[in-house]
Design a protein around this motif. Structure first.
Motif, mmCIF file in Angstrom:
data_model
loop_
_atom_site.group_PDB
_atom_site.id
_atom_site.type_symbol
_atom_site.label_atom_id
_atom_site.label_comp_id
_atom_site.label_asym_id
_atom_site.label_seq_id
_atom_site.Cartn_x
_atom_site.Cartn_y
_atom_site.Cartn_z
ATOM 1 N N LEU A 14 2.599 -15.464 -7.458
ATOM 2 C CA LEU A 14 3.182 -15.444 -8.803
ATOM 3 C C LEU A 14 3.335 -14.047 -9.412
ATOM 4 N N TYR A 15 2.337 -13.182 -9.161
ATOM 5 C CA TYR A 15 2.310 -11.937 -9.937
ATOM 6 C C TYR A 15 2.369 -10.629 -9.141
ATOM 7 N N ALA A 16 2.139 -10.663 -7.833
ATOM 8 C CA ALA A 16 1.990 -9.398 -7.087
ATOM 9 C C ALA A 16 3.202 -8.475 -7.240
ATOM 10 N N ASP A 17 4.415 -9.012 -7.056
ATOM 11 C CA ASP A 17 5.613 -8.160 -7.150
ATOM 12 C C ASP A 17 5.796 -7.602 -8.558
ATOM 13 N N ALA A 32 -0.195 4.274 -4.369
ATOM 14 C CA ALA A 32 -1.075 4.130 -5.531
ATOM 15 C C ALA A 32 -0.821 2.792 -6.221
ATOM 16 N N ALA A 33 0.468 2.372 -6.263
ATOM 17 C CA ALA A 33 0.803 1.092 -6.904
ATOM 18 C C ALA A 33 0.163 -0.062 -6.131
ATOM 19 N N ASP A 34 0.228 -0.007 -4.785
ATOM 20 C CA ASP A 34 -0.435 -1.021 -3.946
ATOM 21 C C ASP A 34 -1.915 -1.108 -4.292
ATOM 22 N N ALA A 39 -6.775 -3.444 -6.696
ATOM 23 C CA ALA A 39 -7.962 -3.209 -7.526
ATOM 24 C C ALA A 39 -7.991 -4.169 -8.712
ATOM 25 N N THR A 40 -6.797 -4.494 -9.219
ATOM 26 C CA THR A 40 -6.722 -5.424 -10.357
ATOM 27 C C THR A 40 -7.177 -6.822 -9.934
ATOM 28 N N PHE A 41 -6.657 -7.296 -8.794
ATOM 29 C CA PHE A 41 -7.064 -8.625 -8.320
ATOM 30 C C PHE A 41 -8.566 -8.653 -8.018
ATOM 31 N N GLU B 74 3.109 -7.301 4.169
ATOM 32 C CA GLU B 74 1.808 -7.104 4.841
ATOM 33 C C GLU B 74 0.688 -6.949 3.825
ATOM 34 N N VAL B 75 0.951 -6.110 2.816
ATOM 35 C CA VAL B 75 -0.090 -5.887 1.800
ATOM 36 C C VAL B 75 -0.363 -7.180 1.043
ATOM 37 N N LYS B 76 0.722 -7.886 0.739
ATOM 38 C CA LYS B 76 0.553 -9.145 -0.004
ATOM 39 C C LYS B 76 -0.296 -10.137 0.806
ATOM 40 N N GLU B 77 -0.002 -10.216 2.111
ATOM 41 C CA GLU B 77 -0.733 -11.148 2.965
ATOM 42 C C GLU B 77 -2.219 -10.775 3.027
ATOM 43 N N LYS B 78 -2.451 -9.456 3.103
ATOM 44 C CA LYS B 78 -3.830 -8.961 3.163
ATOM 45 C C LYS B 78 -4.604 -9.397 1.908
ATOM 46 N N ILE B 79 -3.974 -9.220 0.754
ATOM 47 C CA ILE B 79 -4.642 -9.586 -0.501
ATOM 48 C C ILE B 79 -4.835 -11.108 -0.572
ATOM 49 N N ARG B 80 -3.792 -11.837 -0.135
ATOM 50 C CA ARG B 80 -3.872 -13.305 -0.167
ATOM 51 C C ARG B 80 -5.069 -13.801 0.645
ATOM 52 N N GLN B 81 -5.183 -13.243 1.871
ATOM 53 C CA GLN B 81 -6.290 -13.655 2.747
ATOM 54 C C GLN B 81 -7.640 -13.311 2.117
ATOM 55 N N TRP B 82 -7.678 -12.140 1.524
ATOM 56 C CA TRP B 82 -8.920 -11.667 0.923
ATOM 57 C C TRP B 82 -9.335 -12.581 -0.246
ATOM 58 N N ILE B 83 -8.358 -12.989 -1.056
ATOM 59 C CA ILE B 83 -8.662 -13.875 -2.191
ATOM 60 C C ILE B 83 -9.158 -15.231 -1.684
ATOM 61 N N ILE B 84 -8.498 -15.754 -0.627
ATOM 62 C CA ILE B 84 -8.913 -17.056 -0.067
ATOM 63 C C ILE B 84 -10.373 -16.975 0.384
ATOM 64 N N LYS B 85 -10.707 -15.838 1.015
ATOM 65 C CA LYS B 85 -12.072 -15.657 1.518
ATOM 66 C C LYS B 85 -13.107 -15.634 0.388
#
Lengths: 187, 87
Positions: A14-17, A32-34, A39-41, B74-85
């Protein structure tokens, strides 16, 4: 009124982009944006219990992101120390014996209003901007492109207004000379 | 009148500065006096105005381009997996 609840598993979708673009516009650095979004999540997950449900999930996450962006600026502030006596900055302006700028300003023959639509000129300026020393580049962008006031910039980077004006004057002058060399002469 | 007289060298920084803050009354008067006599400084002022207008337009184009960017999958997937964990 129903209370808002958090659904972390949907955050990325929903919010990442949206958050990434919000951060990128401000920090101008994709890596840095990544990191800021991650860091926010991370912070949001850790402090889920503080979410009172009074605002929306989106507002709450963006609130955290804004704090992270400010932290980012604060930690990079030390890189903006400006030494006006160093030779690192753009060339000082030269004057001839009669007190006129040397070389004399060339005739650009373009209306400032129309110049903004001139793609070729914009491209040359983009290249000239890259050639500015980093500190000068950053302050010029904040002032002229992001439209921050002198006061806001001085406060953020802890520099004196007189120093800022000297830097901006030198930056503008270098850009002007660069445009004259690379655009005017090839017109 | 002598107090109002300025050389081009004195005037150039003021032309740039006038874009950043309201100049004190005396500086404003000096600048006006100088412009009345010096065409080169008028050209310089116009050049800075042009330069800044083009810079602003450039910023708008960049902001437009940014609106179309997204985070890498890739970055999105990494964060997604991390949140699931973690949940």
């Amino acid at each position: 009124m129903s209370k808002e609840i958090l659904d972390p598993q949907k955050w990325v979708e929903l919010y990442a982009d949206m958050m990434y673009r919000f951060a990128l516009v401000r920090v101008k650095d994709p890596e840095a944006a990544d990191e800021l979004v991650q860091a926010t999540f991370f912070a949001a997950l850790k402090s889920q219990h503080t979410f009172a449900g009074k605002s929306s999930e989106k507002t709450w996450l963006f609130g955290i992101l804004k704090h992270k962006i400010m932290d980012h600026f604060r930690s990079s502030k030390k890189h903006i120390s400006i030494d006006l006596t160093s030779n690192e900055g753009p060339d000082r302006i030269k004057f001839d014996s009669s007190g006129h700028m040397s070389p004399k300003p060339g005739n650009w023959n373009i209306d400032p209003e129309k110049a903004a639509e001139n793609n070729e000129l914009a491209q040359v300026l983009a290249e000239c901007l890259k050639a500015l020393p980093k500190k000068y580049h950053k302050l010029f962008i904040l002032r002229e492109i992001d439209g921050l006031s002198s006061d806001e910039i001085c406060k953020e980077f802890n520099i004196k207004p007189t120093n800022l004006w000297v830097i901006l004057h030198r930056a503008r002058n270098q850009l002007k000379l660069c445009l004259e060399t690379n655009w005017l002469n090839t017109k | 009148m002598k107090a109002l007289k300025m050389t081009c060298e004195d005037v150039y920084p003021l032309i740039s500065e006038s874009r950043d803050h309201a100049l004190p009354f005396l500086s404003r008067m000096r600048l006006k006096m100088h412009f009345a006599l010096c065409g080169l400084c008028q050209i310089y002022q116009k050049q800075l105005e042009t330069l800044c207008k083009v810079a602003r337009a450039l910023g708008k184009d960049e902001a437009k381009a940014l609106e179309e960017t997204s985070m890498s999958p890739e970055v999105k997937e990494k964060i997604r997996q991390w949140i699931i964990k973690k949940t």
